[in-house]
Motif scaffolding. Structure first.
Motif, mmCIF file in Angstrom:
data_model
loop_
_atom_site.group_PDB
_atom_site.id
_atom_site.type_symbol
_atom_site.label_atom_id
_atom_site.label_comp_id
_atom_site.label_asym_id
_atom_site.label_seq_id
_atom_site.Cartn_x
_atom_site.Cartn_y
_atom_site.Cartn_z
ATOM 1 N N ILE A 35 0.824 -1.205 0.000
ATOM 2 C CA ILE A 35 0.000 0.000 0.000
ATOM 3 C C ILE A 35 0.857 1.253 0.000
ATOM 4 O O ILE A 35 0.454 2.313 -0.509
ATOM 5 C CB ILE A 35 -0.950 -0.013 1.227
ATOM 6 C CG1 ILE A 35 -1.950 1.123 1.128
ATOM 7 C CG2 ILE A 35 -0.159 0.071 2.516
ATOM 8 C CD1 ILE A 35 -2.843 1.055 -0.090
ATOM 9 N N SER A 36 2.072 1.175 0.532
ATOM 10 C CA SER A 36 2.957 2.339 0.574
ATOM 11 C C SER A 36 3.319 2.809 -0.829
ATOM 12 O O SER A 36 3.477 4.011 -1.072
ATOM 13 C CB SER A 36 4.222 2.018 1.358
ATOM 14 O OG SER A 36 4.968 0.986 0.703
ATOM 15 N N VAL A 37 3.490 1.869 -1.752
ATOM 16 C CA VAL A 37 3.830 2.222 -3.129
ATOM 17 C C VAL A 37 2.721 3.073 -3.738
ATOM 18 O O VAL A 37 2.970 4.091 -4.403
ATOM 19 C CB VAL A 37 4.078 0.955 -3.975
ATOM 20 C CG1 VAL A 37 4.330 1.319 -5.443
ATOM 21 C CG2 VAL A 37 5.252 0.165 -3.413
ATOM 22 N N TRP A 38 1.478 2.689 -3.476
ATOM 23 C CA TRP A 38 0.348 3.437 -4.025
ATOM 24 C C TRP A 38 0.200 4.796 -3.344
ATOM 25 O O TRP A 38 -0.177 5.778 -3.993
ATOM 26 C CB TRP A 38 -0.937 2.622 -3.867
ATOM 27 C CG TRP A 38 -0.867 1.301 -4.545
ATOM 28 C CD1 TRP A 38 -0.929 0.062 -3.978
ATOM 29 C CD2 TRP A 38 -0.679 1.069 -5.948
ATOM 30 N NE1 TRP A 38 -0.801 -0.919 -4.927
ATOM 31 C CE2 TRP A 38 -0.645 -0.336 -6.143
ATOM 32 C CE3 TRP A 38 -0.530 1.901 -7.054
ATOM 33 C CZ2 TRP A 38 -0.460 -0.902 -7.395
ATOM 34 C CZ3 TRP A 38 -0.356 1.335 -8.306
ATOM 35 C CH2 TRP A 38 -0.327 -0.051 -8.465
ATOM 36 N N LEU A 39 0.501 4.878 -2.066
ATOM 37 C CA LEU A 39 0.399 6.159 -1.371
ATOM 38 C C LEU A 39 1.452 7.150 -1.862
ATOM 39 O O LEU A 39 1.175 8.341 -2.024
ATOM 40 C CB LEU A 39 0.565 5.948 0.141
ATOM 41 C CG LEU A 39 -0.598 5.251 0.855
ATOM 42 C CD1 LEU A 39 -0.223 4.949 2.300
ATOM 43 C CD2 LEU A 39 -1.853 6.111 0.803
ATOM 44 N N MET A 40 2.661 6.669 -2.120
ATOM 45 C CA MET A 40 3.717 7.566 -2.582
ATOM 46 C C MET A 40 3.559 7.906 -4.057
ATOM 47 O O MET A 40 3.758 9.057 -4.457
ATOM 48 C CB MET A 40 5.088 6.934 -2.306
ATOM 49 C CG MET A 40 5.446 6.906 -0.827
ATOM 50 S SD MET A 40 7.140 6.346 -0.475
ATOM 51 C CE MET A 40 6.979 4.593 -0.793
ATOM 52 N N ALA A 41 3.214 6.922 -4.877
ATOM 53 C CA ALA A 41 3.070 7.171 -6.311
ATOM 54 C C ALA A 41 1.762 7.872 -6.646
ATOM 55 O O ALA A 41 1.700 8.668 -7.585
ATOM 56 C CB ALA A 41 3.166 5.853 -7.078
ATOM 57 N N GLY A 42 0.701 7.588 -5.878
ATOM 58 C CA GLY A 42 -0.611 8.159 -6.179
ATOM 59 C C GLY A 42 -0.936 9.433 -5.443
ATOM 60 O O GLY A 42 -1.827 10.183 -5.851
ATOM 61 N N LEU A 59 -8.712 -2.656 0.703
ATOM 62 C CA LEU A 59 -8.282 -4.040 0.519
ATOM 63 C C LEU A 59 -7.122 -4.378 1.458
ATOM 64 O O LEU A 59 -7.057 -5.480 2.016
ATOM 65 C CB LEU A 59 -7.864 -4.261 -0.939
ATOM 66 C CG LEU A 59 -7.547 -5.711 -1.349
ATOM 67 C CD1 LEU A 59 -8.773 -6.603 -1.135
ATOM 68 C CD2 LEU A 59 -7.102 -5.771 -2.809
ATOM 69 N N HIS A 60 -6.223 -3.407 1.653
ATOM 70 C CA HIS A 60 -5.087 -3.620 2.559
ATOM 71 C C HIS A 60 -5.568 -3.888 3.983
ATOM 72 O O HIS A 60 -5.074 -4.805 4.659
ATOM 73 C CB HIS A 60 -4.176 -2.389 2.541
ATOM 74 C CG HIS A 60 -3.143 -2.388 3.624
ATOM 75 N ND1 HIS A 60 -1.916 -2.989 3.487
ATOM 76 C CD2 HIS A 60 -3.169 -1.871 4.889
ATOM 77 C CE1 HIS A 60 -1.230 -2.847 4.608
ATOM 78 N NE2 HIS A 60 -1.966 -2.161 5.464
ATOM 79 N N GLY A 106 -4.843 -5.822 8.037
ATOM 80 C CA GLY A 106 -5.164 -5.115 9.257
ATOM 81 C C GLY A 106 -4.309 -3.872 9.433
ATOM 82 O O GLY A 106 -3.662 -3.397 8.496
ATOM 83 N N VAL A 107 -4.300 -3.329 10.655
ATOM 84 C CA VAL A 107 -3.500 -2.153 10.965
ATOM 85 C C VAL A 107 -2.613 -2.453 12.163
ATOM 86 O O VAL A 107 -2.790 -3.448 12.866
ATOM 87 C CB VAL A 107 -4.398 -0.929 11.275
ATOM 88 C CG1 VAL A 107 -5.182 -0.524 10.038
ATOM 89 C CG2 VAL A 107 -5.330 -1.220 12.444
ATOM 90 N N GLY A 108 -1.639 -1.581 12.399
ATOM 91 C CA GLY A 108 -0.693 -1.779 13.492
ATOM 92 C C GLY A 108 -1.277 -1.413 14.842
ATOM 93 O O GLY A 108 -2.475 -1.115 14.972
ATOM 94 N N ASP A 109 -0.413 -1.400 15.851
ATOM 95 C CA ASP A 109 -0.847 -1.163 17.222
ATOM 96 C C ASP A 109 -1.551 0.171 17.389
ATOM 97 O O ASP A 109 -2.502 0.292 18.158
ATOM 98 C CB ASP A 109 0.356 -1.224 18.170
ATOM 99 C CG ASP A 109 0.987 -2.614 18.210
ATOM 100 O OD1 ASP A 109 0.275 -3.567 17.870
ATOM 101 O OD2 ASP A 109 2.170 -2.714 18.573
ATOM 102 N N GLU A 110 -1.108 1.203 16.688
ATOM 103 C CA GLU A 110 -1.692 2.539 16.808
ATOM 104 C C GLU A 110 -2.555 2.889 15.602
ATOM 105 O O GLU A 110 -2.863 4.060 15.370
ATOM 106 C CB GLU A 110 -0.588 3.584 16.982
ATOM 107 C CG GLU A 110 0.297 3.363 18.192
ATOM 108 C CD GLU A 110 -0.476 3.504 19.494
ATOM 109 O OE1 GLU A 110 -1.434 4.300 19.510
ATOM 110 O OE2 GLU A 110 -0.125 2.823 20.475
#
Length: 404
Positions: free
Chosen positions: A205-212, A278-279, A284-288
């Motif tokens: 998901i990081s790739v899409w956040l930085m590129a998009g 979808l991610h 899921g998500v991390g502790d915070e």
């Protein structure tokens, strides 16, 4: 007032006392008090001639009257010791403090650290800058990054009346031209998708956040699921790498070029929003609540992410390309500008402190700027208001008007 005398004729403890010669050649002493009247500390300084002693006494008294007096003892502190004390009093971010510690330990201390603060000259600074470049540092690092703490350090010394003026004040620093982006060196959409497929699935998901969306690495690592709303992502903080006892840690810090509490809203493409949903379903998500997290649920260190990204580039078949995670931010900006999005909007969404930074790096990518200029000027010069009008037919009137 300062007094001038020879100890060989007035001080019984002086080894030359009593001296009967008028022109004995012994030293002359200036005795004066520091600012504060009778409560000021008494000082003495010796010179080879009476004229030198008298001139110094006059200068001291003038400095006292003009509040320009400097305690010579304060300037005797070593540059290294003063730099450490100076940094201990600075209210700066942890990342800035870490950078300044490296500056003192690696760049300033080895060259000027052992010199008394008051003895540093402009020539010393010029030699220092030249030495840094000869040691392999880039001119941008020397003339921009390292000059910031160097100027601040000596400016503080002037304010504290340790030195009369900063040895950095009159140094001429060449302007470093911002390097324009070579859009031909960037990945295309196919390459971006390939990298996203090859990176660790829970980090894709990081790739899409930085590129998009044009996010920086630290910003992407600090995005939470709750930050998305109404087609935008609100960026409030970023993760930075800070050295602590036991190693490096990822800690939250304000966005670059912004103060604590400020934020930046960035539009999120529909495809990226779908990828976020979808991610969360799959990983899921991390502790915070962070989208990107380590196996144990904690924060991701940017150095670990960079290593994984480079590996993904190789696995995707682009190992010969010099692409880094930051390249995706360039991909976002160049794609937006080439698609007709204004520099002002792109600058705001990138989070640049000024639009000039955006223009210097990406301004040449504005699509068909020359064509738009030709069209506008043709209309102004010929009076043609219809798109596609035959401007050549009107050229004669322009020339005629000019001839008249």
């Amino acid at each position: 007032m300062a007094s001038v005398f020879q100890k060989c004729k007035t001080d019984e403890k002086n080894r030359n006392f009593p001296c009967a010669k008028n022109r004995c050649g012994h030293s002359w002493t200036v005795r004066y008090r520091e600012p504060g009247g009778r409560g000021g500390r008494q000082r003495e300084k010796s010179f080879g001639t009476r004229r030198e002693a008298s001139d110094y006494g006059i200068r001291v008294e003038n400095d006292k009257r003009e509040h320009a007096y400097l305690d010579p003892e304060l300037g005797k502190i070593l540059v290294r010791d003063y730099a450490e004390d100076w940094l201990s009093r600075r209210a700066v971010k942890d990342t800035t403090r870490a950078n300044y510690v490296r500056f003192i330990e690696l760049h300033l201390g080895p060259h000027l650290g052992g010199k008394p603060l008051a003895s540093v000259t402009s020539r010393d600074i010029e030699v220092l800058l030249k030495t840094w470049i000869e040691e392999g540092l880039s001119r941008r690092t020397v003339y921009h990054t390292l000059m910031i703490p160097l100027r601040s350090l000596f400016r503080s010394a002037v304010t504290e009346k340790r030195i009369p003026e900063s040895p950095v004040a009159h140094i001429v620093v060449p302007k470093i031209k911002t390097k324009r982006l070579d859009e031909k060196s960037l990945p295309d959409g196919k390459a971006v998708r390939a990298i996203a497929d090859e990176i660790r699935p829970s980090w894709a998901i990081s790739v899409w956040l930085m590129a998009g969306c044009g996010l920086r690495i630290g910003e992407a690592l600090a995005v939470r699921g709750a930050d998305f709303e109404a087609g935008h992502v609100r960026l409030r903080r970023q993760f930075v790498r800070v050295k602590r006892a036991g190693g490096y840690k990822a800690e939250l810090a304000p966005l670059k070029a912004r103060e604590e509490g400020e934020w930046r809203d960035v539009p999120v493409p529909t495809s990226v929003l779908a990828a976020v949903r979808l991610h969360v379903e799959r990983h899921g998500v991390g502790d915070e609540g962070y989208l990107l997290h380590a196996h144990h649920g904690g924060e991701v260190l940017d150095s670990n992410y960079r290593t994984e990204f480079k590996a993904a580039v190789r696995r995707a078949g682009y190992g010969d390309e010099p692409w880094t995670a930051h390249t995706l931010r360039h991909f976002f900006a160049s794609s937006a500008i080439a698609g007709g999005v204004s520099l002002l909007e792109v600058s705001r969404w990138l989070g640049h402190s000024t639009i000039q930074i955006t223009a210097d790096i990406y301004g040449h990518l504005t699509p068909d700027a020359g064509g738009r200029l030709r069209s506008v000027m043709d209309q102004v010069l010929t009076g043609a208001s219809v798109v596609g009008a035959d401007h050549e037919d009107r050229a004669g009137s322009v020339l005629t008007t000019g001839a008249e």
